[in-house]
Design a protein around this motif. Structure first.
Motif, PDB file in Angstrom:
ATOM      1  N   THR B  34      -6.436   1.998   4.965  1.00  0.00           N
ATOM      2  CA  THR B  34      -5.420   1.205   5.649  1.00  0.00           C
ATOM      3  C   THR B  34      -5.840   0.935   7.089  1.00  0.00           C
ATOM      4  O   THR B  34      -5.799  -0.215   7.555  1.00  0.00           O
ATOM      5  N   PHE B  38      -7.401  -2.710   8.236  1.00  0.00           N
ATOM      6  CA  PHE B  38      -6.714  -3.497   9.250  1.00  0.00           C
ATOM      7  C   PHE B  38      -7.724  -4.089  10.240  1.00  0.00           C
ATOM      8  O   PHE B  38      -7.706  -5.279  10.531  1.00  0.00           O
ATOM      9  N   VAL B 114      -4.813  -8.191   4.552  1.00  0.00           N
ATOM     10  CA  VAL B 114      -4.431  -8.475   5.936  1.00  0.00           C
ATOM     11  C   VAL B 114      -4.770  -9.920   6.281  1.00  0.00           C
ATOM     12  O   VAL B 114      -3.949 -10.671   6.813  1.00  0.00           O
ATOM     13  N   LEU B 145       2.499 -10.325  12.919  1.00  0.00           N
ATOM     14  CA  LEU B 145       2.516  -9.054  12.212  1.00  0.00           C
ATOM     15  C   LEU B 145       3.879  -8.699  11.611  1.00  0.00           C
ATOM     16  O   LEU B 145       3.942  -8.285  10.451  1.00  0.00           O
ATOM     17  N   PRO B 146       4.984  -8.857  12.341  1.00  0.00           N
ATOM     18  CA  PRO B 146       6.279  -8.506  11.758  1.00  0.00           C
ATOM     19  C   PRO B 146       6.572  -9.283  10.472  1.00  0.00           C
ATOM     20  O   PRO B 146       7.221  -8.761   9.564  1.00  0.00           O
ATOM     21  N   CYS B 148       4.156 -10.461   8.442  1.00  0.00           N
ATOM     22  CA  CYS B 148       3.153 -10.142   7.427  1.00  0.00           C
ATOM     23  C   CYS B 148       3.424  -8.812   6.769  1.00  0.00           C
ATOM     24  O   CYS B 148       3.109  -8.611   5.599  1.00  0.00           O
ATOM     25  N   TYR B 149       3.982  -7.888   7.529  1.00  0.00           N
ATOM     26  CA  TYR B 149       4.156  -6.533   7.052  1.00  0.00           C
ATOM     27  C   TYR B 149       4.809  -6.514   5.668  1.00  0.00           C
ATOM     28  O   TYR B 149       4.367  -5.845   4.755  1.00  0.00           O
ATOM     29  N   LYS B 150       5.871  -7.343   5.544  1.00  0.00           N
ATOM     30  CA  LYS B 150       6.585  -7.357   4.274  1.00  0.00           C
ATOM     31  C   LYS B 150       5.735  -7.971   3.162  1.00  0.00           C
ATOM     32  O   LYS B 150       5.825  -7.553   2.015  1.00  0.00           O
ATOM     33  N   LEU B 153       3.040  -5.289   1.994  1.00  0.00           N
ATOM     34  CA  LEU B 153       3.413  -4.029   1.361  1.00  0.00           C
ATOM     35  C   LEU B 153       3.179  -4.009  -0.157  1.00  0.00           C
ATOM     36  O   LEU B 153       2.519  -3.092  -0.650  1.00  0.00           O
ATOM     37  N   TRP B 156      -0.494  -3.886  -1.044  1.00  0.00           N
ATOM     38  CA  TRP B 156      -1.014  -2.611  -0.536  1.00  0.00           C
ATOM     39  C   TRP B 156      -0.677  -1.500  -1.526  1.00  0.00           C
ATOM     40  O   TRP B 156      -1.507  -0.649  -1.849  1.00  0.00           O
TER      41      TRP B 156
END
Lengths: 285, 229, 247
Positions: B34, B38, B114, B145-146, B148-150, B153, B156
């Motif tokens: 991870t 990144f 990513v 980023l905020p 993309c995070y969702k 997940l 990932w």
């Protein structure tokens, strides 16, 4: 020797390229006796043994390693006055383990072969001996020539495979472990199980293999060598191991272990016991 | 058959102990992958071709080689111990080498996740933020980023599941995890053919019981986070 | 080919110690070539089987029978969520015992060889992913297209074969090629059931000749080249079949 270092350096460069990180170069002993000192400082000797080779070295129900070679490893640690750490090895990786320094010495059912002597420091005398033989259903095989063109189960990393293929024309299917190979053999996927005479003799003696036999003469009988790293063969460490093995023969320790673990008595070991007797007659009674 | 199942029960505690090693390997490898993934993902997005192109080449090569091959390379070519200046010699056990080996292909794939996630944010947003005088760094941390995070997940977690399912491969190289322990147990118990179905079947159930809930949860996340068009 | 390169590799060994024995010794060269051919054959057969399973499975998932749909779901989840290496061992050793075999005098000429089991096991494993991929593709086919075909009097099977499947195939090609590439890599696992493919063969070579680093580099290159060729081909196919206005 030089070539091997150059090659492992090449492999390291390759691994470093692959991982994208610099990896450190393995410690290669330059000074004599470095390994012995390292063992004594550590207070632990790391001995490589098999882990699936009943009854030489195998995993018991409580998770510990047991067997003849494990007992021998305990003897070595006891004589050195250090703790023993058993490292399970595979036939296919044991020499690399010793080269890399993962184990300090090897008591791993390894046949003493000239090509292996170029890589690891195999000490004399040898402690056991066996050859290649076959186990097959009763009546299925009567001579080595019967395996030509037939599927034979073997184990990876064993030099018998190449002999069976090039000399007898068998089609060897080599598995990663004894258990898989024997499963394949028992479920009829091959005509015979090509392996070590000592192990096959043991299996037949245990009574788990009714209806099977070892029908062909054992060939290429070859002693098993204990080994230290190449550069330690002629130093204190290697000489010490030679002494240990000599003593095992001389004192009858190996015959005692044969009895303890129920192994059919080996004529080779009996012979070594006889020839390694030191004549103490001059000391008188 | 009953005999074999009885034998299996004797060995289950040891196999479960081995399974803990599978879990440990999967956690550590995922953590490494991870973090590393990144950074590699950032390099894949770099504006500089000198960074982007070599990274893409290495990343693709790693993604194109089988895990088993990477595992062989690491176990046989990596040193068993590393000298750390000032700390002495650190010993690298086999399972840790296998863990590092597993983390490599996962890193390459996390990097792709990513890269894909950041590229999936409409460029209009970056442009809008830039016109509001956000710096490139702020755009990345506060805008991209905020969101993309969702999106990252679920894939990932998918990769985590694949990683955990890959860990038994370490048995081939002698690591005493669940599969290796089961094979040793079969051999020690006399190597009868009737052990095969119960022992391998038990391993299948064991992994299924662990991975299936993760897969279900991943599916739920995927549905919840699905971007509505 | 062999005669042409053997002297070069033999002298490389003499000069540097880099032992690419498979390129200068006949016996090892033959092993290497056989291993390479077998690996490529294994990859192709696994891919074909997994695609066939994917197509049939996606069709079955649209079935009206609840039992069939449930069965497909169990198959997909069972294979996606267990380790492929254990699946392979389970198939070969577990199921291998129940398949009829011909007694060849002391051993059984199996109807399904280790190679056959590898194809079956890995094909079914890859197929479990393909079913879901094809289903997603089918779902992406606009309802109006299907209705159009229905109004033209096509049967359900005809619609699937001539309308939805060709469209779905194009929609799901990116996901499909990802999975096929990953399946091609997974075939190296056939090593554990002694299928003499590339991983197995080079393993034998390096334990017979103790030239681990060289053979490992060769193994790595082999897969990188084969898998890259596969992904280049699939990428070309994707571009070739891309539908304007979609995706």
């Amino acid at each position: 020797m030089f070539n091997i270092f150059k090659k492992s350096a090449g492999a390291l460069v390759c691994a470093a390229l692959l991982s994208g990180v610099a990896s450190s170069v393995p410690q290669i002993a330059s000074a004599a006796n470095e390994r012995l000192q390292a063992v004594l400082e550590r207070g632990v000797v790391r001995i490589g043994v098999q882990s699936r080779f009943v009854p030489w070295a195998y995993r018991a129900k409580d998770g510990s390693l047991k067997g003849i070679e494990v007992d021998l490893a305990h003897d070595v640690a006891k004589a050195m006055g250090v703790k023993l750490e058993l490292v399970p090895i595979r036939s296919s990786n044991r020499m690399q383990f010793l080269q890399q320094g993962k184990v300090d010495l090897l008591i791993g059912a390894m046949s003493d072969r000239p090509d292996r002597r170029k890589i690891v420091g195999i000490v004399e005398p040898s402690y056991w001996a066996s050859g290649m033989t076959l186990m097959a259903k009763k009546g299925a095989v009567s001579s080595w020539d019967d395996i030509r063109g037939k599927p034979i189960c073997g184990k990876q990393g064993v030099f018998y495979n190449k002999i069976a293929e090039s000399q007898f024309g068998a089609k060897v299917m080599a598995f990663t472990g004894n258990s898989e190979a024997k499963e394949a053999f028992r479920s009829g996927k091959c005509l015979a199980w090509l392996y070590d005479s000592s192990s096959i003799g043991m299996d037949l003696a245990m009574g788990e293999w009714k209806g099977y036999e070892a029908p062909v003469p054992t060939i290429r009988e070859n002693p098993w060598g204990a080994a230290v790293p190449m550069e330690e063969r002629d130093t204190l460490f290697g000489r010490f191991l030679s002494g240990m093995v000599y003593h095992w023969h001389e004192s009858g320790r190996l015959i005692e272990l044969e009895k303890k673990w129920g192994v059919p008595p080996s004529p080779w070991i009996a012979g070594m016991h006889k020839t390694h007797k030191y004549n103490r007659a001059y000391l008188g009674k | 058959m009953l005999d074999a199942i009885e034998t299996l029960f004797v060995w289950i505690p040891l196999i479960l102990q081995g399974f803990l090693l599978n879990l440990a390997m999967s956690f550590i490898a995922m953590a490494i992958a991870t973090v590393a993934g990144f950074f590699v993902g950032m390099m894949l997005l770099s504006r500089r071709a000198a960074v982007r192109l070599p990274t893409r080449f290495v990343n693709t090569s790693i993604r194109n080689s089988p895990w088993l091959v990477v595992l062989f390379i690491f176990l046989l070519a990596l040193p068993f111990e590393v000298k750390i200046p000032g700390f002495g010699v650190a010993f690298i056990p086999d399972w840790l080498k296998a863990t590092i080996a597993f983390s490599l292909p996962v890193t390459a794939n996390v990097a792709e996740i990513v890269r894909g996630a950041i590229r999936s944010v409409p460029t209009g947003q970056t442009e809008a933020a830039e016109s509001l005088a956000f710096t490139r760094r702020q755009v990345f941390w506060k805008i991209l980023l905020p969101q993309c995070y969702k999106r990252m997940l679920p894939p990932w977690m998918n990769w985590y599941a694949l990683l955990a399912l890959g860990t038994p491969m370490a048995a081939i190289l002698g690591v005493q995890e669940a599969l290796g322990t089961a094979q040793e147990a079969m051999e020690a118990a006399g190597g009868k053919p009737e052990f095969l179905v119960p022992f391998y079947g038990f391993l299948l159930l064991l992994f299924f019981a662990y991975i299936y809930p993760i897969a279900l949860y991943t599916q739920r996340l995927e549905r919840r986070y699905a971007v509505k068009d | 080919m062999f005669e042409w390169m053997a002297p070069a590799f033999a002298s490389l060994y003499k000069a540097t110690g880099w032992n690419f024995i498979v390129f200068y010794e006949r016996y090892e060269y033959d092993r290497f070539v056989d291993g390479a051919m077998l690996s490529i054959g294994l990859i192709l057969l696994c891919l074909v089987l997994s695609i066939v399973i994917g197509v049939l499975g996606a069709w079955a998932q649209g079935s009206r029978s609840r039992a069939i749909r449930w069965g497909m779901g169990a198959y997909i989840q069972g294979f996606r969520n267990t380790p492929p290496v254990v699946q392979l061992l389970f198939f070969y050793f577990g199921f291998g015992a129940f398949v009829p075999q011909v007694d060849a005098g002391g051993y059984y000429e199996p109807l399904i060889t280790a190679f056959g089991w590898a194809v079956i096991s890995l094909g079914i494993f890859g197929g479990a992913f393909n079913v879901e991929i094809f289903r997603a593709g089918l779902e992406a086919v606009p309802r109006a297209t299907v209705e159009g075909a229905e109004s033209l009097g096509f049967s359900r099977l005809q619609i699937y074969a001539y309308v939805t499947l060709p469209l779905a195939f194009r929609f799901c090609l990116p996901a499909l090629s990802n999975n096929l590439v990953s399946l091609a890599k997974t075939t190296s696992l056939a090593y554990v059931i002694a299928v003499p493919e590339m991983t197995y063969t080079l393993n034998q070579v390096w334990s017979d000749n103790v030239n681990v680093p060289e053979m490992m580099i060769l193994l790595f290159l082999f897969y990188v080249v084969v898998v890259s060729l596969l992904s280049v081909f699939l990428g070309w196919l994707e571009r070739r079949l891309a539908l304007s206005g979609f995706g």
